[in-house]
Design a protein around this motif. Sequence first.
Motif, PDB file in Angstrom:
ATOM      1  N   SER A  49       0.827  -1.208   0.000  1.00 32.34           N
ATOM      2  CA  SER A  49       0.000   0.000   0.000  1.00 32.34           C
ATOM      3  C   SER A  49       0.859   1.256   0.000  1.00 32.34           C
ATOM      4  N   THR A  50       1.943   1.247   0.791  1.00 28.71           N
ATOM      5  CA  THR A  50       2.833   2.413   0.824  1.00 28.71           C
ATOM      6  C   THR A  50       3.516   2.619  -0.511  1.00 28.71           C
ATOM      7  N   VAL A  51       4.031   1.543  -1.090  1.00 29.03           N
ATOM      8  CA  VAL A  51       4.706   1.644  -2.382  1.00 29.03           C
ATOM      9  C   VAL A  51       3.722   2.073  -3.462  1.00 29.03           C
ATOM     10  N   ARG A  52       2.480   1.565  -3.373  1.00 25.48           N
ATOM     11  CA  ARG A  52       1.459   1.963  -4.341  1.00 25.48           C
ATOM     12  C   ARG A  52       1.158   3.454  -4.224  1.00 25.48           C
ATOM     13  N   ARG A  53       1.111   3.961  -3.003  1.00 28.17           N
ATOM     14  CA  ARG A  53       0.779   5.365  -2.790  1.00 28.17           C
ATOM     15  C   ARG A  53       1.853   6.283  -3.360  1.00 28.17           C
ATOM     16  N   ILE A  54       3.106   5.985  -3.100  1.00 27.91           N
ATOM     17  CA  ILE A  54       4.165   6.851  -3.639  1.00 27.91           C
ATOM     18  C   ILE A  54       4.233   6.726  -5.165  1.00 27.91           C
ATOM     19  N   SER A  55       3.901   5.550  -5.691  1.00 30.33           N
ATOM     20  CA  SER A  55       3.880   5.382  -7.154  1.00 30.33           C
ATOM     21  C   SER A  55       2.768   6.217  -7.771  1.00 30.33           C
ATOM     22  N   PHE A  56       1.620   6.271  -7.090  1.00 27.87           N
ATOM     23  CA  PHE A  56       0.492   7.038  -7.606  1.00 27.87           C
ATOM     24  C   PHE A  56       0.847   8.513  -7.701  1.00 27.87           C
ATOM     25  N   PHE A  57       1.385   9.089  -6.627  1.00 35.12           N
ATOM     26  CA  PHE A  57       1.696  10.515  -6.651  1.00 35.12           C
ATOM     27  C   PHE A  57       2.836  10.828  -7.610  1.00 35.12           C
ATOM     28  N   ALA A  58       3.794   9.929  -7.731  1.00 36.77           N
ATOM     29  CA  ALA A  58       4.854  10.136  -8.721  1.00 36.77           C
ATOM     30  C   ALA A  58       4.271  10.155 -10.126  1.00 36.77           C
ATOM     31  N   ALA A  59       3.312   9.272 -10.389  1.00 28.51           N
ATOM     32  CA  ALA A  59       2.731   9.167 -11.729  1.00 28.51           C
ATOM     33  C   ALA A  59       1.868  10.374 -12.079  1.00 28.51           C
ATOM     34  N   VAL A  60       0.983  10.783 -11.164  1.00 28.80           N
ATOM     35  CA  VAL A  60       0.068  11.882 -11.498  1.00 28.80           C
ATOM     36  C   VAL A  60       0.831  13.202 -11.633  1.00 28.80           C
ATOM     37  N   TYR A  61       1.832  13.423 -10.794  1.00 32.44           N
ATOM     38  CA  TYR A  61       2.620  14.638 -10.951  1.00 32.44           C
ATOM     39  C   TYR A  61       3.410  14.605 -12.254  1.00 32.44           C
ATOM     40  N   THR A  62       3.892  13.442 -12.626  1.00 31.89           N
ATOM     41  CA  THR A  62       4.623  13.325 -13.889  1.00 31.89           C
ATOM     42  C   THR A  62       3.742  13.686 -15.073  1.00 31.89           C
ATOM     43  N   LEU A  66       4.577  16.870 -17.468  1.00 35.58           N
ATOM     44  CA  LEU A  66       4.805  16.711 -18.904  1.00 35.58           C
ATOM     45  C   LEU A  66       3.962  17.703 -19.705  1.00 35.58           C
ATOM     46  N   ALA A  67       2.713  17.892 -19.296  1.00 36.81           N
ATOM     47  CA  ALA A  67       1.841  18.855 -19.983  1.00 36.81           C
ATOM     48  C   ALA A  67       2.382  20.274 -19.828  1.00 36.81           C
ATOM     49  N   LEU A  68       2.826  20.632 -18.628  1.00 39.51           N
ATOM     50  CA  LEU A  68       3.376  21.968 -18.403  1.00 39.51           C
ATOM     51  C   LEU A  68       4.675  22.165 -19.176  1.00 39.51           C
ATOM     52  N   ILE A  80       0.812  30.005 -14.932  1.00 35.25           N
ATOM     53  CA  ILE A  80       0.676  29.606 -13.533  1.00 35.25           C
ATOM     54  C   ILE A  80      -0.800  29.452 -13.156  1.00 35.25           C
ATOM     55  N   GLY A  81      -1.582  29.096 -14.161  1.00 34.10           N
ATOM     56  CA  GLY A  81      -2.982  28.758 -13.921  1.00 34.10           C
ATOM     57  C   GLY A  81      -3.248  27.288 -14.186  1.00 34.10           C
ATOM     58  N   VAL A  82      -2.231  26.459 -13.976  1.00 38.77           N
ATOM     59  CA  VAL A  82      -2.356  25.023 -14.251  1.00 38.77           C
ATOM     60  C   VAL A  82      -3.526  24.418 -13.491  1.00 38.77           C
ATOM     61  N   ALA A  83      -3.677  24.796 -12.231  1.00 33.87           N
ATOM     62  CA  ALA A  83      -4.742  24.215 -11.402  1.00 33.87           C
ATOM     63  C   ALA A  83      -6.123  24.500 -11.986  1.00 33.87           C
ATOM     64  N   GLY A  84      -6.299  25.644 -12.616  1.00 35.20           N
ATOM     65  CA  GLY A  84      -7.590  25.980 -13.207  1.00 35.20           C
ATOM     66  C   GLY A  84      -7.958  25.048 -14.350  1.00 35.20           C
ATOM     67  N   PHE A  85      -7.000  24.736 -15.210  1.00 36.81           N
ATOM     68  CA  PHE A  85      -7.271  23.825 -16.327  1.00 36.81           C
ATOM     69  C   PHE A  85      -7.488  22.400 -15.829  1.00 36.81           C
ATOM     70  N   MET A  86      -6.778  22.032 -14.779  1.00 35.87           N
ATOM     71  CA  MET A  86      -7.017  20.720 -14.184  1.00 35.87           C
ATOM     72  C   MET A  86      -8.445  20.628 -13.650  1.00 35.87           C
ATOM     73  N   ALA A  87      -8.892  21.671 -12.970  1.00 37.48           N
ATOM     74  CA  ALA A  87     -10.249  21.668 -12.411  1.00 37.48           C
ATOM     75  C   ALA A  87     -11.296  21.553 -13.509  1.00 37.48           C
ATOM     76  N   ILE A 306       3.641  21.789  -9.039  1.00 36.76           N
ATOM     77  CA  ILE A 306       3.920  21.256 -10.378  1.00 36.76           C
ATOM     78  C   ILE A 306       5.108  21.972 -11.005  1.00 36.76           C
ATOM     79  N   PHE A 307       5.201  23.280 -10.807  1.00 35.57           N
ATOM     80  CA  PHE A 307       6.358  24.015 -11.302  1.00 35.57           C
ATOM     81  C   PHE A 307       7.635  23.561 -10.605  1.00 35.57           C
ATOM     82  N   VAL A 308       7.547  23.315  -9.306  1.00 38.20           N
ATOM     83  CA  VAL A 308       8.724  22.842  -8.571  1.00 38.20           C
ATOM     84  C   VAL A 308       9.204  21.514  -9.150  1.00 38.20           C
TER      85      VAL A 308
END
Length: 417
Positions: A49-62, A66-68, A80-87, A306-308
């Motif tokens: 479960s722990t490994v799955r969780r860190i894999s999930f956040f690594a994947a979604v941020y990736t 990539l889009a940015l 710097i309006g990335v969050a708006g397009f995601m929403a 995401i910028f970081v």
Amino acid sequence: MSTESASDRLSAWVMASDRRLLGTVLVVTYVVFTTLALFSTSSVDGVFSTVRRISFFAAVYTLVVLALNLQWGYAGLFNIGVAGFMAIGVYTMSILTMQIGLPYPVGIVGAVLVTAAFGAVVALPALRLQADYLAIVTLAFAEIVRSILSSQQFSEFTFAGYDLGFGGATGPEAPPDFLKFFIYEEPYSLVSEPNAIGELYFSLFAPLGVDDSTAEAILYVLLLAVAIGLFYLLLDRLGKSPFGRVLKAIREDETVARALGKDTRLFKIKAFTLGAALMGLAATLWYLESGGVRPDNFRPETTFFIFVALIIGGAGSNLGSIVGGIVFGTFLLQGPEIIERIINQQFNPSASPETIFDAFGGLDPLLAFTVENLPSIRIILLGLFLIYLIQRRPEGLVGDRKEIASSIDLEDRGGEN
């Protein structure tokens, strides 16, 4: 041979190949977090479960990085309006599938198209602006979107005969993970039994002591890994195409690109629109698995994170976007939470110091202070890491790669690239 020389040679060998670099990052990440998981839990399911969780956040941020990278890394567009397009992508998916009742594929395509349309609308006037002014416009757009989504006036409304709504501060009803359709008899039911495919899949994890819920979440991470591969192939081909080379020319010097007869404004609108569409798609994949979405998920700090991640990997490099997403999503985002769990389980600190000076009165108050102030400490550590990175490697971990201007590599590298 000195130890320093051997370290330098090893570093050069790893950095010389994209595959070796990515493989090294993945191996180090999973070794570190598997070890931490063994300290934080005593069950095999807990480790998975722990490994799955860190894999999930690594994947979604990736995916979002990539889009940015298409907008900022390729074309130099400071969005710097990335969050708006995601929403917009997530809410469109939810409305089309849960409120209107359209099939999943239609909902995903609709989310991409609607986000792309908003990207084009924002790009048309905004791209007349430069750098800081474009950033202000995109930030304002994202905050307007979040305010509308959280407004009680739009929590419920009727449009074209359908009862729709953004759900206010609690958000709309989120559609279930669409992989449930492949492994459950009744995916919308909380007590649905696995179908034949689901039974076969769950049987692979049952002997290891992994619960069905954890195995299901692992399957979704595998889907995200496939999505990362598709995102990478698309952006890699795009970057090597004439269109991508014009974007890089605009990033370096738009005046020169315009002097060569290129309609730079049209190129920037296309790049901005495509990047926004990919952000919407990435966000739908992100929040489908989480089971719910709220306007607070899209605060400005989401864009900042995401910028970081992009800065860590190196702007302009698709491989850097992947490395940055992995490093940020695991070590900087999830790492402190796992450390907190280990401290609570292994040391169980009971003291609660009132000030930071009281925290240094012993190990117990220091650990208690660390746990209580972990969110703030994580931001401080993130800032220190950025300062170190900018001073020592401002181009990012992978940002020193030379980009090829021609459609084929004309340089004789004498080895694997």
